[in-house]
Design a protein around this motif. Structure first.
Motif, short mmCIF file in Angstrom:
data_model
loop_
_atom_site.label_atom_id
_atom_site.label_comp_id
_atom_site.label_asym_id
_atom_site.label_seq_id
_atom_site.Cartn_x
_atom_site.Cartn_y
_atom_site.Cartn_z
N ARG A 63 27.73 -43.05 54.07
CA ARG A 63 28.34 -43.97 53.12
C ARG A 63 27.36 -45.09 52.71
NH1 ARG A 63 34.55 -45.19 54.45
NH2 ARG A 63 34.50 -45.53 52.19
N SER A 64 26.51 -45.49 53.64
CA SER A 64 25.49 -46.48 53.30
C SER A 64 24.45 -45.88 52.35
CB SER A 64 24.82 -46.99 54.57
OG SER A 64 25.75 -47.62 55.42
N TYR A 65 24.11 -44.61 52.55
CA TYR A 65 23.16 -43.91 51.69
C TYR A 65 23.63 -43.88 50.25
CZ TYR A 65 20.01 -40.05 50.33
OH TYR A 65 19.05 -39.25 49.73
N LEU A 66 24.96 -43.90 50.05
CA LEU A 66 25.51 -43.82 48.70
C LEU A 66 25.70 -45.19 48.05
CD1 LEU A 66 28.17 -41.03 49.37
CD2 LEU A 66 25.99 -40.77 48.18
N LEU A 67 25.44 -46.27 48.77
CA LEU A 67 25.56 -47.61 48.19
C LEU A 67 24.54 -47.80 47.07
CD1 LEU A 67 25.94 -49.83 51.39
CD2 LEU A 67 27.71 -49.42 49.66
N ARG A 68 24.97 -48.41 45.97
CA ARG A 68 24.03 -48.67 44.88
C ARG A 68 24.45 -49.92 44.12
NH1 ARG A 68 25.24 -44.02 40.23
NH2 ARG A 68 27.25 -44.87 39.53
N ARG A 69 23.48 -50.50 43.42
CA ARG A 69 23.74 -51.66 42.57
C ARG A 69 22.69 -51.70 41.47
NH1 ARG A 69 22.43 -55.48 47.61
NH2 ARG A 69 20.18 -55.14 47.75
N GLU A 70 22.99 -52.40 40.42
CA GLU A 70 22.06 -52.48 39.28
C GLU A 70 20.97 -53.50 39.58
OE1 GLU A 70 22.25 -53.50 34.50
OE2 GLU A 70 24.06 -52.74 35.53
N ASN A 71 19.72 -53.11 39.35
CA ASN A 71 18.61 -54.03 39.60
C ASN A 71 18.25 -54.79 38.32
OD1 ASN A 71 17.01 -52.31 38.02
ND2 ASN A 71 16.10 -51.29 39.80
N SER A 72 17.21 -55.59 38.40
CA SER A 72 16.83 -56.46 37.28
C SER A 72 16.39 -55.68 36.05
CB SER A 72 15.72 -57.41 37.72
OG SER A 72 14.59 -56.67 38.16
N LYS A 73 16.00 -54.44 36.22
CA LYS A 73 15.59 -53.59 35.09
C LYS A 73 16.74 -52.81 34.48
CE LYS A 73 10.94 -52.92 36.98
NZ LYS A 73 9.93 -51.92 37.43
N GLY A 74 17.94 -53.01 35.05
CA GLY A 74 19.09 -52.28 34.53
C GLY A 74 19.24 -50.90 35.12
N ASP A 75 18.43 -50.56 36.12
CA ASP A 75 18.53 -49.25 36.77
C ASP A 75 19.40 -49.37 38.04
OD1 ASP A 75 16.76 -48.11 34.91
OD2 ASP A 75 15.02 -48.80 36.07
N MET A 76 19.98 -48.24 38.43
CA MET A 76 20.77 -48.22 39.64
C MET A 76 19.84 -48.05 40.85
SD MET A 76 23.67 -48.85 38.45
CE MET A 76 24.51 -48.87 40.02
N GLU A 77 19.98 -48.96 41.78
CA GLU A 77 19.14 -48.98 42.98
C GLU A 77 19.99 -48.61 44.19
OE1 GLU A 77 16.11 -52.27 44.54
OE2 GLU A 77 18.19 -52.90 44.66
N PHE A 78 19.55 -47.59 44.94
CA PHE A 78 20.25 -47.18 46.17
C PHE A 78 19.62 -47.95 47.33
CE2 PHE A 78 21.21 -43.79 43.24
CZ PHE A 78 22.53 -43.46 43.54
N PHE A 79 20.26 -49.04 47.70
CA PHE A 79 19.64 -49.99 48.63
C PHE A 79 19.94 -49.69 50.09
CE2 PHE A 79 23.74 -51.63 47.33
CZ PHE A 79 24.32 -52.09 48.49
N GLY A 80 20.78 -48.69 50.36
CA GLY A 80 21.12 -48.40 51.75
C GLY A 80 20.37 -47.22 52.33
#
Length: 488
Positions: free
Chosen positions: A438-455
């Motif tokens: 579930r952490s592997y699937l965490l994502r958020r939008e970064n400053s460039k507008g791309d989705m970043e998988f931070f987990g």
């Protein structure tokens, strides 16, 4: 939260069961005079109830009744129109309930319950029962999340109730052979364990099914089926089985068979909480360059790595890998190429790898364990490929019933293979793999507008404090949000 007092009537009857052997010499006619050899006096019977009476629940309460030796007084199920009908037919005198809370508050003379619901109800049902002094048998996985497992482990001790998790292979006597090979240092220093399964064998990895309120079966109490999960309209293809692949209800392939497979090395190597977890999951592409994203459900396949500190039995740190979705490890050189690894067709299995050789076993449910020893010098030793099984599921439920009658702390209780003292930490380890997914699937939008998988990193685990120490967002998966009225 104050625990409700145990019913004086129920408690006195349970005390009577414990003391029956002493008391019988004074005022009970010997049972063999009244009922013949093998007859169990009603005063010696346990009052049992089932929470979840269909599917696996049907066999759990049937086996716990020990061919009618014990008394089944109540059955609880949200839908008696399906497989739960077999339990109603088998126990015609049992009272029927849809809500386990009402059952336990009404039938105060219940001594012990089997809990065989979807995973998300295991914790709330077990807690409610133990608060009322009932012994509990809970299907695997013991709970839906890690915090629930820790809570129930501690509650079983404080309430002094006898517990058992439904990973019946833990009572398989052939595990003693695997333990003997390890204890006698047959495969040498062990540093690696590989575990794999062909699960999921149900729909998983796609979009959540669409609701269809008008198609709800009349006999199904949908609100009670949802239990602690968020309220949604009736959705087909969840009840009675395909809920397993959705996080709100199930725990995926790990929850289904991890407590059978991981049990083998966890038990025989004396493992405790892992120190870290990391994973990767298989991607599905319905469109070019854009992987499907369904964080509300388990992935179609995953690879997980867990590390453990050395123990008196392992004598060195252990790395354990888990593979599901049909992924399996490479065939070791010392195992002949025409031999299966693990079970039949190498579909499920465990490899315990030492510097002198390898132990290979099948899934540890009610399948043949098939223990095999391969040493680097060419020695091969095999356990039996078929197993004599004198009673259903190695007597796993019957042993729990006997321990309930003997009492908390008894020899019978201490002899159980999956009481919560053991099953709790083992379940936490299994569910740590799901936390990593579930952490592997965490994502958020970064400053460039791309989705970043931070987990997507190695997650460091403090087992004593129930916390991931290097990714705060991952700690949301240690527990869950509960619907009002179902809080743990």
């Amino acid at each position: 939260m104050k625990h409700p007092k145990k019913s004086s009537e129920g408690q006195s009857r349970r005390d009577f069961i414990k003391n029956a052997a002493v008391a019988s010499s004074f005022f009970i006619v010997p049972r063999h005079v009244l009922g013949g050899v093998g007859f169990t006096s009603p005063s010696d019977q346990l009052n049992l109830a089932a929470i979840g009476a269909g599917g696996k629940g049907a066999s759990d309460i049937r086996n716990a009744s020990v061919n009618g030796r014990e008394r089944v007084v109540a059955l609880c199920d949200v839908d008696f129109s399906g497989s739960a009908k077999s339990s109603v037919e088998r126990f015609p005198d049992a009272k029927l309930y849809a809500d386990f809370r009402k059952m336990l508050d009404t039938e105060t003379d219940i001594d012990a319950v089997t809990i065989s619901t979807p995973d998300h109800v295991h914790g709330p049902a077990a807690k409610y029962a133990m608060e009322r002094g009932k012994h509990v048998y809970v299907q695997k996985p013991m709970t839906h999340n890690i915090k629930e497992a820790r809570m129930l482990t501690e509650m079983a001790r404080s309430q002094k109730v006898v517990t058992q998790m439904g990973n019946q292979g833990g009572s398989n006597p052939l595990l003693n052979l695997v333990q003997e090979w390890i204890d006698k240092d047959r495969i040498g220093k062990i540093a690696k364990v590989e575990v794999w399964t062909n699960r999921p064998v149900w729909p998983q990895g796609g979009p959540f099914p669409s609701p269809a309120p008008g198609s709800k079966p009349d006999a199904l109490n949908w609100d009670l089926w949802l239990g602690p999960a968020p309220e949604i309209p009736y959705t087909p293809n969840l009840h009675p089985f395909s809920w397993r692949g959705w996080w709100n209800y199930g725990t995926g392939a790990l929850g289904d068979v991890g407590c059978h497979l991981i049990d083998i090395p966890f038990r025989t190597l004396g493992l405790h909480y892992p120190t870290d977890a990391e994973c990767s999951v298989g991607s599905v592409f319905s469109e070019m360059w854009t992987p499907d994203y369904h964080p509300d459900g388990c992935p179609a396949s995953s690879f997980i790595s867990l590390n453990f500190k050395e123990t008196p039995k392992s004598k060195s740190p252990i790395n354990m890998t888990w593979m599901d979705g049909g992924i399996r490890p490479a065939h070791p050189d010392i195992i002949p190429a025409d031999h299966d690894i693990g079970g039949a067709n190498s579909a499920n299995g465990v490899l315990i790898i030492g510097d002198k050789g390898i132990i290979s076993t099948n899934i540890n449910d009610s399948s043949p364990l098939m223990p095999k020893l391969y040493l680097n010098d060419g020695t091969q030793e095999f356990g039996p490929q078929t197993e004599p099984n004198d009673e259903p599921e190695y007597g796993h439920q019957r042993l729990w019933v006997d321990a309930c009658k003997a009492g908390f702390g008894s020899t019978e209780h201490k002899g159980l293979t999956s009481s919560f003292d053991y099953a709790g930490p083992m379940t936490e380890t299994v569910l740590m793999g799901n936390l990593a997914i579930r952490s592997y699937l965490l994502r958020r939008e970064n400053s460039k507008g791309d989705m970043e998988f931070f987990g997507r990193k190695k997650l460091l685990w403090d087992g004593d404090k129930l916390r991931i120490t290097n990714l705060e967002e991952a700690n949301q998966f240690v527990t869950r949000t509960y619907r009002p009225g179902w809080e743990m």
